[in-house]
Write a protein that holds these residues in place. Structure first.
Motif, PDB file in Angstrom:
ATOM      1  N   TYR A 131       0.814  -1.216   0.000  1.00  0.00           N
ATOM      2  CA  TYR A 131       0.000   0.000   0.000  1.00  0.00           C
ATOM      3  C   TYR A 131       0.852   1.271   0.000  1.00  0.00           C
ATOM      4  O   TYR A 131       0.453   2.289  -0.579  1.00  0.00           O
ATOM      5  CB  TYR A 131      -0.961  -0.026   1.191  1.00  0.00           C
ATOM      6  CG  TYR A 131      -1.967  -1.138   1.092  1.00  0.00           C
ATOM      7  CD1 TYR A 131      -2.859  -1.206   0.020  1.00  0.00           C
ATOM      8  CD2 TYR A 131      -2.012  -2.150   2.045  1.00  0.00           C
ATOM      9  CE1 TYR A 131      -3.776  -2.243  -0.087  1.00  0.00           C
ATOM     10  CE2 TYR A 131      -2.922  -3.197   1.940  1.00  0.00           C
ATOM     11  CZ  TYR A 131      -3.797  -3.231   0.871  1.00  0.00           C
ATOM     12  OH  TYR A 131      -4.697  -4.263   0.758  1.00  0.00           O
ATOM     13  N   ASP A 132       2.037   1.222   0.629  1.00  0.00           N
ATOM     14  CA  ASP A 132       2.918   2.395   0.568  1.00  0.00           C
ATOM     15  C   ASP A 132       3.443   2.614  -0.845  1.00  0.00           C
ATOM     16  O   ASP A 132       3.650   3.757  -1.276  1.00  0.00           O
ATOM     17  CB  ASP A 132       4.084   2.238   1.548  1.00  0.00           C
ATOM     18  CG  ASP A 132       3.663   2.474   2.990  1.00  0.00           C
ATOM     19  OD1 ASP A 132       2.527   2.953   3.196  1.00  0.00           O
ATOM     20  OD2 ASP A 132       4.448   2.173   3.901  1.00  0.00           O
TER      21      ASP A 132
ATOM     22  N   ASP B 189       0.880   7.556  -6.283  1.00  0.00           N
ATOM     23  CA  ASP B 189      -0.098   8.654  -6.267  1.00  0.00           C
ATOM     24  C   ASP B 189       0.539   9.948  -5.768  1.00  0.00           C
ATOM     25  O   ASP B 189       0.246  11.038  -6.276  1.00  0.00           O
ATOM     26  CB  ASP B 189      -1.285   8.281  -5.378  1.00  0.00           C
ATOM     27  CG  ASP B 189      -2.120   7.159  -5.972  1.00  0.00           C
ATOM     28  OD1 ASP B 189      -2.100   7.007  -7.214  1.00  0.00           O
ATOM     29  OD2 ASP B 189      -2.773   6.437  -5.203  1.00  0.00           O
ATOM     30  N   GLN B 190       1.424   9.808  -4.756  1.00  0.00           N
ATOM     31  CA  GLN B 190       2.052  11.011  -4.204  1.00  0.00           C
ATOM     32  C   GLN B 190       2.993  11.652  -5.219  1.00  0.00           C
ATOM     33  O   GLN B 190       3.098  12.886  -5.290  1.00  0.00           O
ATOM     34  CB  GLN B 190       2.815  10.663  -2.928  1.00  0.00           C
ATOM     35  CG  GLN B 190       3.289  11.875  -2.140  1.00  0.00           C
ATOM     36  CD  GLN B 190       2.154  12.754  -1.671  1.00  0.00           C
ATOM     37  OE1 GLN B 190       1.121  12.263  -1.232  1.00  0.00           O
ATOM     38  NE2 GLN B 190       2.325  14.069  -1.780  1.00  0.00           N
TER      39      GLN B 190
ATOM     40  N   GLY C  98       0.721   4.210  -2.640  1.00  0.00           N
ATOM     41  CA  GLY C  98       0.623   5.588  -2.182  1.00  0.00           C
ATOM     42  C   GLY C  98       1.726   6.462  -2.738  1.00  0.00           C
ATOM     43  O   GLY C  98       1.497   7.643  -3.061  1.00  0.00           O
TER      44      GLY C  98
END
Length: 483
Positions: A394-395, A401-402, A398
């Motif tokens: 999930y990181d 997306d970041q 993320g």
């Protein structure tokens, strides 16, 4: 007849010598309801906690980290203490094994004595003063009929194997702590570079705003906003420098160096996140030393039940004594002065107030405790790996997306600054865009560092990474965990 009697006794002892009152050992079962991780498939593993763990930190491809990790085995005092505890455990094995051999004692006394005139049963012709010279050698051997000594040895061996696994747990933990602190230090370096670049950009923006204010194009409010932004980023840079110092001090202690004499240069760029091969979590039960230590302690507790139960049976030993004795006259070593004795002895406790029952109950409770601790260790291991795999998954999503958010924020900042220079907006729009862009970039760096830290924790959870290169410096536990 005497020879037959001794032969029969020896045969009986030999037969009974194979007895052991310890229960048949079985590794505590841990029920696993699924054959796969939620976020990655795994493969069943064969127990082999003595496999070399390898220099797993090399998968990060950082020479500075490699050099620091090499100092752990050489200079870390915590590891040295764990090694000393392992040496104590191996010494206890030798102590236990000594009971499997006969003991041989010798003694001598040369005394000059006076006996009381009123000593009971004293003969009338006995002298008042006399000498007594004695030299003797005694041998004693416990016949381990009920397996008490053998179970003590087995318990000591299992304890030493657990201590060896504890040593590997400490080693693995220290290497992982160093890698984690180094990853965080590199993350702080990346943050510091970002903030330094931001200070330079904000300084140029402030200069532009001051020039526009001097020319009557911008208001004093714009200058104040630009000054606020610049001072805020400088404060963040000071906080980052403080964090870096703490990580540097932690690394110094782990490598056995005084913090005041240790420093690491700042490095630009970010570390690459290592790829986790599919199926690597299958090595979980193979290589985690804490699981092996918990299992070995269960085996030691099982052997201690045999030691406690042996107290219900008589202790049988074989003794021999030979020596010479006289009253101080010449010829101490002459044949008439010798004495000897040879034969077995049996000691059996008839009443102990329930002591033996309590000892057996205690030993069984210790087995239940260690078995439960073993199961808890295995379950915690599965949880740790599952947690790390989930975080990595999930990181990573993320971070993607970041990074997109960073690109959008930088585009917004460029547009806002261009509109400000053209006089279309005031500086508040630039300040807002600057804050959003900086926050987005810092969040992206934090997510990258978090993934690196999670990869280190995953390696620790797997018992030492997935490098298969042999490492001769790794002292590993000598007994594999049973499935």
């Amino acid at each position: 007849m005497r020879v037959k009697r001794w032969t029969a006794m020896a045969a009986g002892v030999a037969i009974l010598g194979g007895c052991s009152l310890a229960p048949v050992y079985q590794t505590p079962a841990v029920s696993i309801a699924t054959d796969s991780w939620k976020d990655q498939p795994w493969q069943s593993a064969q127990p082999a906690d003595d496999l070399p763990h390898g220099q797993w930190w090399q998968i990060y491809g950082d020479p500075t980290l490699d050099a620091l990790e090499a100092k752990i085995d050489q200079d870390n005092p915590t590891l040295a203490a764990a090694l000393a505890r392992y040496d104590q455990a191996t010494a206890y094995i030798r102590q236990s094994q000594a009971a499997q051999l006969p003991t041989l004692d010798s003694g001598a006394s040369l005394t000059h004595n006076r006996q009381s005139d009123h000593r009971p049963l004293r003969g009338s012709n006995q002298p008042d003063v006399y000498s007594a010279n004695t030299i003797g050698v005694g041998l004693n051997y416990e016949l381990d009929v009920w397996g008490r000594v053998r179970n003590l040895v087995e318990s000591a061996k299992a304890g030493a194997q657990a201590s060896a696994a504890d040593l590997e747990s400490v080693r693995l933990s220290l290497h992982a702590q160093l890698a984690d602190n180094y990853v965080r230090l590199r993350g702080v370096d990346a943050q510091a570079k970002l903030l330094n670049d931001t200070v330079s950009a904000y300084t140029r923006a402030l200069s532009l705003t001051q020039n526009r204010h001097a020319g009557g194009v911008a208001s004093g409010l714009d200058v104040a906003r630009a000054e606020t932004q610049l001072s805020s980023v400088r404060a963040q840079a000071a906080d980052i420098a403080s964090q870096r110092a703490l990580f540097e001090h932690a690394i110094a202690s782990l490598t056995g160096q005084p913090a005041m004499n240790f420093s690491l240069p700042m490095l630009s760029g970010t570390m690459a996140i290592p790829h986790t091969p599919v199926g690597m979590p299958s090595t979980l039960l193979q290589r985690r030393p804490d699981i092996a230590a918990a299992e070995r302690r269960t085996a030691a507790a099982n052997a201690n039940i045999g030691v406690a139960r042996a107290a219900y049976y008589p202790s049988i030993s074989l003794g021999a004594l030979f020596g010479v004795q006289n009253t101080g006259q010449a010829g101490l070593l002459s044949a008439p002065n010798n004495y000897w004795t040879l034969g077995p002895s049996v000691v059996f406790n008839l009443f102990d107030g329930g002591l033996r029952d309590a000892k057996v109950t205690e030993a069984r409770a210790a087995l239940d405790q260690t078995g439960a601790e073993y199961r808890a260790t295995v379950l915690a291991a599965f949880q740790q790996v599952e947690d790390d795999l989930s975080r990595l998954k999930y990181d990573h999503e993320g971070e993607l997306d970041q990074n997109a958010a960073v690109q959008s924020a930088e585009k917004t900042l460029t547009l806002a600054f261009n509109r400000y220079r053209e006089g279309a907006v005031n500086y508040l729009e630039v300040v807002t865009a600057q804050a959003a862009a900086l926050a987005a970039e810092r969040s992206a760096l934090d997510l990258h560092t978090q993934q690196l830290r999670t990869s280190v924790d995953l390696i620790r959870a797997l018992g030492g990474g997935w490098s298969q290169e042999p490492d001769q410096n790794q002292a590993t536990a000598k007994t594999a965990m049973q499935p």
